[in-house]
Design an enzyme around this catalytic site. Sequence first.
Site, PDB file in Angstrom:
ATOM      1  N   ASP A 198       0.834  -1.208   0.000  1.00 16.39           N
ATOM      2  CA  ASP A 198       0.000   0.000   0.000  1.00 16.39           C
ATOM      3  C   ASP A 198       0.871   1.261   0.000  1.00 16.39           C
ATOM      4  O   ASP A 198       1.942   1.287   0.616  1.00 16.39           O
ATOM      5  CB  ASP A 198      -0.872   0.048   1.278  1.00 16.39           C
ATOM      6  CG  ASP A 198      -1.799  -1.164   1.369  1.00 16.39           C
ATOM      7  OD1 ASP A 198      -2.256  -1.624   0.300  1.00 16.39           O
ATOM      8  OD2 ASP A 198      -2.021  -1.663   2.481  1.00 16.39           O
ATOM      9  N   ASP A 251       0.376   7.987   8.093  1.00 14.72           N
ATOM     10  CA  ASP A 251       0.594   6.566   8.429  1.00 14.72           C
ATOM     11  C   ASP A 251       1.900   6.429   9.213  1.00 14.72           C
ATOM     12  O   ASP A 251       1.974   5.800  10.265  1.00 14.72           O
ATOM     13  CB  ASP A 251       0.727   5.725   7.149  1.00 14.72           C
ATOM     14  CG  ASP A 251      -0.597   5.489   6.424  1.00 14.72           C
ATOM     15  OD1 ASP A 251      -0.569   5.472   5.177  1.00 14.72           O
ATOM     16  OD2 ASP A 251      -1.626   5.340   7.089  1.00 14.72           O
ATOM     17  N   GLU A 263       1.157  -2.410  10.720  1.00  8.81           N
ATOM     18  CA  GLU A 263       0.904  -2.442   9.275  1.00  8.81           C
ATOM     19  C   GLU A 263       2.017  -1.751   8.501  1.00  8.81           C
ATOM     20  O   GLU A 263       2.368  -2.149   7.395  1.00  8.81           O
ATOM     21  CB  GLU A 263      -0.435  -1.769   8.960  1.00  8.81           C
ATOM     22  CG  GLU A 263      -0.772  -1.722   7.474  1.00  8.81           C
ATOM     23  CD  GLU A 263      -2.021  -0.924   7.173  1.00  8.81           C
ATOM     24  OE1 GLU A 263      -2.277   0.070   7.868  1.00  8.81           O
ATOM     25  OE2 GLU A 263      -2.742  -1.313   6.254  1.00  8.81           O
ATOM     26  N   GLU A 264       2.594  -0.706   9.093  1.00 10.30           N
ATOM     27  CA  GLU A 264       3.576   0.126   8.382  1.00 10.30           C
ATOM     28  C   GLU A 264       5.012  -0.337   8.574  1.00 10.30           C
ATOM     29  O   GLU A 264       5.941   0.271   8.068  1.00 10.30           O
ATOM     30  CB  GLU A 264       3.454   1.599   8.826  1.00 10.30           C
ATOM     31  CG  GLU A 264       2.059   2.189   8.677  1.00 10.30           C
ATOM     32  CD  GLU A 264       1.480   2.006   7.269  1.00 10.30           C
ATOM     33  OE1 GLU A 264       2.259   1.844   6.316  1.00 10.30           O
ATOM     34  OE2 GLU A 264       0.248   1.993   7.137  1.00 10.30           O
ATOM     35  N   ASP A 281      -2.917  -1.294  13.493  1.00  7.06           N
ATOM     36  CA  ASP A 281      -3.056  -0.498  12.279  1.00  7.06           C
ATOM     37  C   ASP A 281      -3.067   0.945  12.770  1.00  7.06           C
ATOM     38  O   ASP A 281      -4.098   1.422  13.248  1.00  7.06           O
ATOM     39  CB  ASP A 281      -4.363  -0.871  11.570  1.00  7.06           C
ATOM     40  CG  ASP A 281      -4.597  -0.005  10.326  1.00  7.06           C
ATOM     41  OD1 ASP A 281      -5.609  -0.239   9.630  1.00  7.06           O
ATOM     42  OD2 ASP A 281      -3.796   0.903  10.053  1.00  7.06           O
ATOM     43  N   LEU A 334      -2.986   3.874  11.469  1.00  4.84           N
ATOM     44  CA  LEU A 334      -3.843   4.841  10.814  1.00  4.84           C
ATOM     45  C   LEU A 334      -4.692   4.089   9.790  1.00  4.84           C
ATOM     46  O   LEU A 334      -4.178   3.670   8.742  1.00  4.84           O
ATOM     47  CB  LEU A 334      -3.011   5.946  10.133  1.00  4.84           C
ATOM     48  CG  LEU A 334      -3.664   7.314   9.932  1.00  4.84           C
ATOM     49  CD1 LEU A 334      -4.798   7.236   8.920  1.00  4.84           C
ATOM     50  CD2 LEU A 334      -4.190   7.904  11.224  1.00  4.84           C
ATOM     51  N   ASP A 335      -5.966   3.903  10.121  1.00  5.55           N
ATOM     52  CA  ASP A 335      -6.869   3.151   9.237  1.00  5.55           C
ATOM     53  C   ASP A 335      -7.734   4.131   8.450  1.00  5.55           C
ATOM     54  O   ASP A 335      -8.288   5.062   9.011  1.00  5.55           O
ATOM     55  CB  ASP A 335      -7.764   2.228  10.085  1.00  5.55           C
ATOM     56  CG  ASP A 335      -8.829   1.570   9.232  1.00  5.55           C
ATOM     57  OD1 ASP A 335      -8.462   0.745   8.376  1.00  5.55           O
ATOM     58  OD2 ASP A 335     -10.009   1.905   9.403  1.00  5.55           O
ATOM     59  N   GLU A 367      -6.602  -5.697  11.724  1.00  2.38           N
ATOM     60  CA  GLU A 367      -7.920  -5.129  11.390  1.00  2.38           C
ATOM     61  C   GLU A 367      -9.008  -6.143  11.749  1.00  2.38           C
ATOM     62  O   GLU A 367      -9.844  -5.881  12.617  1.00  2.38           O
ATOM     63  CB  GLU A 367      -7.986  -4.768   9.892  1.00  2.38           C
ATOM     64  CG  GLU A 367      -7.120  -3.540   9.542  1.00  2.38           C
ATOM     65  CD  GLU A 367      -7.074  -3.214   8.056  1.00  2.38           C
ATOM     66  OE1 GLU A 367      -6.937  -4.135   7.231  1.00  2.38           O
ATOM     67  OE2 GLU A 367      -7.174  -2.020   7.709  1.00  2.38           O
TER      68      GLU A 367
END
Length: 325
Positions: A65, A71, A94-95, A115, A117-118, A271
């Site tokens: 992504d 993020d 996630e990052e 996560d 920043l969703d 998530e």
Amino acid sequence: MAVVGHRTTLEEYITSEWREKGLSDGLGAVIMAIADGSRLVQEQVQQAALADVLGATGDINAGGDIVQRLDTASSDIFVEALSQSGHVAAIGCEEIERPVIVEGNVADGYIVLMDPLDGSSNIDVAVSIGSIFGIWQKRPGENVNDDSLLRVGKEQVAAAYVVYGSSTVLVLATENNVCGFTLDPEVGSFALTHPGIKIPAECAYYSTNEGNNKVLDGPTQKAITLLRDKYSQRYVGSLVADFHRNLLKGGIFAYPADQNRKDGRLRLMYEANPLGFVAEQAGGAASTGYQRILDIVPEQLHQRAPLILGNKDVVEATVSVINGS
Ligand code: AHG
Ligand code: MN
Ligand code: MN
């Protein structure tokens, strides 16, 4: 500002009601780290272009992504807050491609998957976004390593999310107990505003990206058609905002598998698992369309899972159409 009677703060909740439920001070410290980090993220969200956090960094994350500045900023904020809590042994994010193993001997050692920043596609257009956290406890005596983060969802001891919307709300779930706390930005603390959340008996909304219908298989298209015929459509494009509305008002969210994405788009560990845990503790359900989300034995940190999430009866009915049972 309207003056209301004293509301229980998150700190008071953790040091009083939390202990009555036998939940540890260490887990409380992890929750406070999430709250402290979310206050800093909320400030950046509110400032956005003024804080120069809009736009992409030009990087691609582990899942392929595009990474937005916010993020990265929120990932850094939460990694710092959680690492400093003194009770977190490892962080999956996630990052960040690899797990962050926190140095030092943390006695009760919680493992946090997040996560940070969703809803990244909504950052630049001032639409609600959020942060999502799943929390496990390391196994007794375990020397935490990368594999320690691949835990099945039903072993979570807590889950939390923050929605940065018209207000900033932190929702905290432990076994059979889901509560919401609203940030008072003037004071800088979260106050208990939603005690004892249970998903309403009546489903009001369905949330799915209707633009994907053309790539769904036949049974899944039929399942979405049945939802469309019964409920109002609400789709923000930020999972945490869509879920928060459905949790409080009744609703179902669906990001199913499709021809291009056999495992859907959303991530299992940070998530589907955390929000599946919140949903189940509030009387709801979470499924891939073929199995309970919280039963999945993970194989990779960033693996994806199809997600059908919300009112238990509607999730079950939708799942039975998808898998033909
Ligand atoms: P993230 O910003 O953490 O990558 O999450 C975005 C997810 C989720 O929040 C949302 O429900 C979904 O992407 C929207 O996907 P589509 O734009 O494909 O509908
Ligand atoms: Mn997300
Ligand atoms: Mn994200």
